[in-house]
Design a protein around this motif. Structure first.
Motif, PDB file in Angstrom:
ATOM      1  N   GLY A  53      13.680  61.072  24.722  1.00  0.00           N
ATOM      2  CA  GLY A  53      15.114  61.285  24.773  1.00  0.00           C
ATOM      3  C   GLY A  53      15.902  60.059  25.204  1.00  0.00           C
ATOM      4  N   ARG A  54      15.265  59.142  25.917  1.00  0.00           N
ATOM      5  CA  ARG A  54      15.983  57.926  26.321  1.00  0.00           C
ATOM      6  C   ARG A  54      15.721  56.766  25.369  1.00  0.00           C
ATOM      7  N   GLY A  55      15.133  57.063  24.209  1.00  0.00           N
ATOM      8  CA  GLY A  55      15.014  56.068  23.152  1.00  0.00           C
ATOM      9  C   GLY A  55      13.693  55.345  23.059  1.00  0.00           C
ATOM     10  N   THR A  56      12.697  55.747  23.840  1.00  0.00           N
ATOM     11  CA  THR A  56      11.388  55.102  23.799  1.00  0.00           C
ATOM     12  C   THR A  56      10.507  55.765  22.752  1.00  0.00           C
ATOM     13  N   GLU A  57       9.900  54.961  21.905  1.00  0.00           N
ATOM     14  CA  GLU A  57       8.916  55.487  20.956  1.00  0.00           C
ATOM     15  C   GLU A  57       7.618  55.757  21.716  1.00  0.00           C
ATOM     16  N   VAL A  58       7.030  56.925  21.488  1.00  0.00           N
ATOM     17  CA  VAL A  58       5.833  57.341  22.224  1.00  0.00           C
ATOM     18  C   VAL A  58       4.703  57.638  21.260  1.00  0.00           C
ATOM     19  N   VAL A  59       3.539  57.086  21.564  1.00  0.00           N
ATOM     20  CA  VAL A  59       2.299  57.438  20.874  1.00  0.00           C
ATOM     21  C   VAL A  59       1.367  58.033  21.914  1.00  0.00           C
ATOM     22  N   LEU A  60       0.863  59.218  21.650  1.00  0.00           N
ATOM     23  CA  LEU A  60      -0.028  59.900  22.585  1.00  0.00           C
ATOM     24  C   LEU A  60      -1.467  59.811  22.084  1.00  0.00           C
ATOM     25  N   LEU A 165      -9.956  53.237  22.757  1.00  0.00           N
ATOM     26  CA  LEU A 165      -9.119  53.428  21.580  1.00  0.00           C
ATOM     27  C   LEU A 165      -7.641  53.290  21.927  1.00  0.00           C
ATOM     28  N   SER A 166      -7.231  53.778  23.096  1.00  0.00           N
ATOM     29  CA  SER A 166      -5.823  53.659  23.476  1.00  0.00           C
ATOM     30  C   SER A 166      -5.394  52.207  23.631  1.00  0.00           C
ATOM     31  N   ALA A 167      -6.302  51.367  24.154  1.00  0.00           N
ATOM     32  CA  ALA A 167      -5.990  49.941  24.267  1.00  0.00           C
ATOM     33  C   ALA A 167      -5.884  49.302  22.884  1.00  0.00           C
ATOM     34  N   LEU A 168      -6.748  49.741  21.964  1.00  0.00           N
ATOM     35  CA  LEU A 168      -6.676  49.218  20.595  1.00  0.00           C
ATOM     36  C   LEU A 168      -5.377  49.637  19.915  1.00  0.00           C
ATOM     37  N   VAL A 169      -4.965  50.882  20.138  1.00  0.00           N
ATOM     38  CA  VAL A 169      -3.716  51.362  19.546  1.00  0.00           C
ATOM     39  C   VAL A 169      -2.527  50.605  20.137  1.00  0.00           C
ATOM     40  N   ALA A 170      -2.552  50.363  21.446  1.00  0.00           N
ATOM     41  CA  ALA A 170      -1.470  49.597  22.073  1.00  0.00           C
ATOM     42  C   ALA A 170      -1.377  48.203  21.475  1.00  0.00           C
ATOM     43  N   ASN A 171      -2.522  47.583  21.218  1.00  0.00           N
ATOM     44  CA  ASN A 171      -2.542  46.279  20.569  1.00  0.00           C
ATOM     45  C   ASN A 171      -2.056  46.375  19.129  1.00  0.00           C
ATOM     46  N   LEU A 172      -2.557  47.375  18.435  1.00  0.00           N
ATOM     47  CA  LEU A 172      -2.205  47.555  17.029  1.00  0.00           C
ATOM     48  C   LEU A 172      -0.696  47.674  16.845  1.00  0.00           C
ATOM     49  N   ARG A 174       1.636  46.764  19.111  1.00  0.00           N
ATOM     50  CA  ARG A 174       2.372  45.825  19.954  1.00  0.00           C
ATOM     51  C   ARG A 174       3.269  46.575  20.938  1.00  0.00           C
ATOM     52  N   ALA A 175       2.667  47.544  21.624  1.00  0.00           N
ATOM     53  CA  ALA A 175       3.396  48.345  22.598  1.00  0.00           C
ATOM     54  C   ALA A 175       3.820  47.497  23.788  1.00  0.00           C
ATOM     55  N   ASP A 176       4.821  47.962  24.495  1.00  0.00           N
ATOM     56  CA  ASP A 176       5.267  47.270  25.699  1.00  0.00           C
ATOM     57  C   ASP A 176       4.383  47.606  26.891  1.00  0.00           C
ATOM     58  N   ALA A 177       3.810  48.811  26.894  1.00  0.00           N
ATOM     59  CA  ALA A 177       2.992  49.219  28.031  1.00  0.00           C
ATOM     60  C   ALA A 177       2.030  50.314  27.609  1.00  0.00           C
ATOM     61  N   LEU A 178       0.967  50.461  28.408  1.00  0.00           N
ATOM     62  CA  LEU A 178      -0.050  51.489  28.215  1.00  0.00           C
ATOM     63  C   LEU A 178      -0.156  52.282  29.513  1.00  0.00           C
ATOM     64  N   LEU A 179       0.004  53.602  29.427  1.00  0.00           N
ATOM     65  CA  LEU A 179      -0.137  54.482  30.586  1.00  0.00           C
ATOM     66  C   LEU A 179      -1.391  55.321  30.406  1.00  0.00           C
ATOM     67  N   LEU A 180      -2.351  55.153  31.321  1.00  0.00           N
ATOM     68  CA  LEU A 180      -3.620  55.868  31.270  1.00  0.00           C
ATOM     69  C   LEU A 180      -3.615  56.951  32.341  1.00  0.00           C
ATOM     70  N   LEU A 181      -3.577  58.213  31.907  1.00  0.00           N
ATOM     71  CA  LEU A 181      -3.517  59.348  32.818  1.00  0.00           C
ATOM     72  C   LEU A 181      -4.883  59.992  32.958  1.00  0.00           C
ATOM     73  N   THR A 182      -5.297  60.219  34.198  1.00  0.00           N
ATOM     74  CA  THR A 182      -6.619  60.772  34.468  1.00  0.00           C
ATOM     75  C   THR A 182      -6.505  61.794  35.590  1.00  0.00           C
ATOM     76  N   ASP A 183      -7.638  62.150  36.230  1.00  0.00           N
ATOM     77  CA  ASP A 183      -7.602  63.132  37.312  1.00  0.00           C
ATOM     78  C   ASP A 183      -7.695  62.480  38.686  1.00  0.00           C
ATOM     79  N   VAL A 184      -7.579  61.158  38.741  1.00  0.00           N
ATOM     80  CA  VAL A 184      -7.573  60.415  40.002  1.00  0.00           C
ATOM     81  C   VAL A 184      -6.251  59.645  40.060  1.00  0.00           C
TER      82      VAL A 184
END
Length: 385
Positions: A53-60, A165-172, A174-184
């Motif tokens: 909603g604030r204009g950021t493109e998101v890939v999950l 794979l998420s790091a490869l997609v971020a590279n592919l 040219r994302a500005d940032a990568l957020l890795l969500l886990t249980d810790v």
């Protein structure tokens, strides 16, 4: 290692200001022993919808297909054999995507399933096609939901699949940032259950991980890589100019608001070309050369070409022009590059100076074994507990 205090200029607010963001979430944050956790998915989607909603493109990039298929198939735990893993993924994929589709629809957002493997991206044509398809989906205001193609893949299922794979997609993309969500909630100096373990607020360089012990399995037992693969993925991203944050799914809102949660991996490398990304992350290497510590310093630290004098061993079979690994005396791979000589030529050249080789074999032996322009330096891998 003392807990590090984040510097306000390191860019944690990149997550809030990002034009394009890749978010990866693990199985343990999305599923329960009885299948897909609808409430957890709704909470994640609410967060991502606000970001959109604030204009950021998101890939999950979402794990969870195998975990989502365990209960419907009557399995008591994550299967060990590949065929049953693939069957669970086939059943779980539909259930997981249906939940995402319904949840994003509450916000008027369309989703698209994109199944990839690292192997698919090795081939240049597929790499280009994936880039084009994902960019087009984003241009159409669709939220791509990327997953490892667990139903047909083989080696990648074993561990670290969607983190890498998420790091490869971020590279592919040219994302500005990568957020890795886990249980810790963050990376700690040792497994969090150990007395005295302290949160590491920021990783600015490889040296910050030298004394860190990282568990390779998550607390919930349904994922594959634990914290170690999150750190490796964050290292891949930050090493190629992309900021990364590792934290818990419960901290997603705070992280995306730029607050001091989790462990921030400061981008330490330059944005790489598509060729450099392919070589460093995706290319199937054909062999390895072992180099001494002096050559490691020259190639990795000083960004020089690799010369025969610094090579102590040759492993595998390869031809001139093939991608190979460069490993230090302890076996750690420190770089990848395109080699200028075959594995049959190199043994006679080991430890010898270029002038000697030119005098004995001719002027064509003046060229380095791996030229610095054809070399990609790799981030250090964390130690496992």
């Amino acid at each position: 290692m003392a807990e590090q205090v984040p510097n306000p200029v390191t860019g944690r607010d990149t997550l809030h200001r990002a034009r394009r963001l890749v978010v990866k979430i693990g199985s343990s944050s999305l599923t329960t022993p009885t299948g897909v956790d609808g409430a957890a998915i709704d909470s994640l989607v609410d967060t991502l919808a606000a970001v959109r909603g604030r204009g950021t493109e998101v890939v999950l990039v979402s794990s969870g297909t195998i975990a989502a298929g365990i209960h419907p198939l009557g399995l008591g735990k994550r299967p060990r054999d590949l065929a049953t893993q693939q069957a669970a993924a086939a059943v779980g994929q539909g259930k997981l995507l249906a939940q995402y589709t319904a949840s994003f629809a509450r916000h008027g957002l369309e989703v698209a399933q994109v199944l990839l493997t690292a192997e698919d991206l090795i081939r240049r044509i597929q790499y280009t096609n994936a880039h084009r398809a994902l960019n087009r989906l984003l241009a159409l205001d669709v939220v791509p939901i990327v997953n490892e193609n667990d139903t047909v893949t083989t080696a990648e299922i074993r561990f670290g699949d969607n983190d890498r794979l998420s790091a490869l997609v971020a590279n592919l993309l040219r994302a500005d940032a990568l957020l890795l969500l886990t249980d810790v909630d963050a990376l700690y100096t040792a497994p969090p259950s150990r007395p005295g373990a302290r949160r590491i607020a920021q990783v600015a360089s490889r040296a910050d991980l030298d004394e860190v012990l990282i568990s390779s399995t998550g607390p919930a037992g349904v994922g594959t890589g634990g914290m170690v693969t999150k750190v490796e993925a964050a290292g891949i991203a930050s090493g190629s100019g992309i900021h990364a944050l590792v934290t818990s799914a419960a901290n997603a809102d705070a992280a995306l608001a730029g607050q001091d949660v989790g462990t921030w991996f400061q981008a330490s490398g330059k944005r790489q070309s598509a060729r450099g990304i392919w070589l460093g992350l995706l290319a199937e290497v054909q062999g390895r050369v072992v180099i001494d510590d002096g050559a490691v310093a020259a190639v990795v630290t000083n960004k020089r070409s690799l010369l025969p004098a610094g090579i102590t061993g040759v492993q595998g079979r390869f031809d001139a022009g093939d991608p190979i690994e460069l490993a230090d005396p302890r076996g750690t791979v420190v770089a990848r590059g395109f080699v200028n000589y075959s594995s049959s030529e190199l043994p006679a050249m080991l430890g010898r100076r270029t002038a000697q080789l030119m005098e004995e074999f001719g002027p064509e032996y003046q060229r380095p074994v791996v030229h610095t322009d054809d070399c990609v330096r790799l981030p250090a891998r964390p130690r496992r507990a």
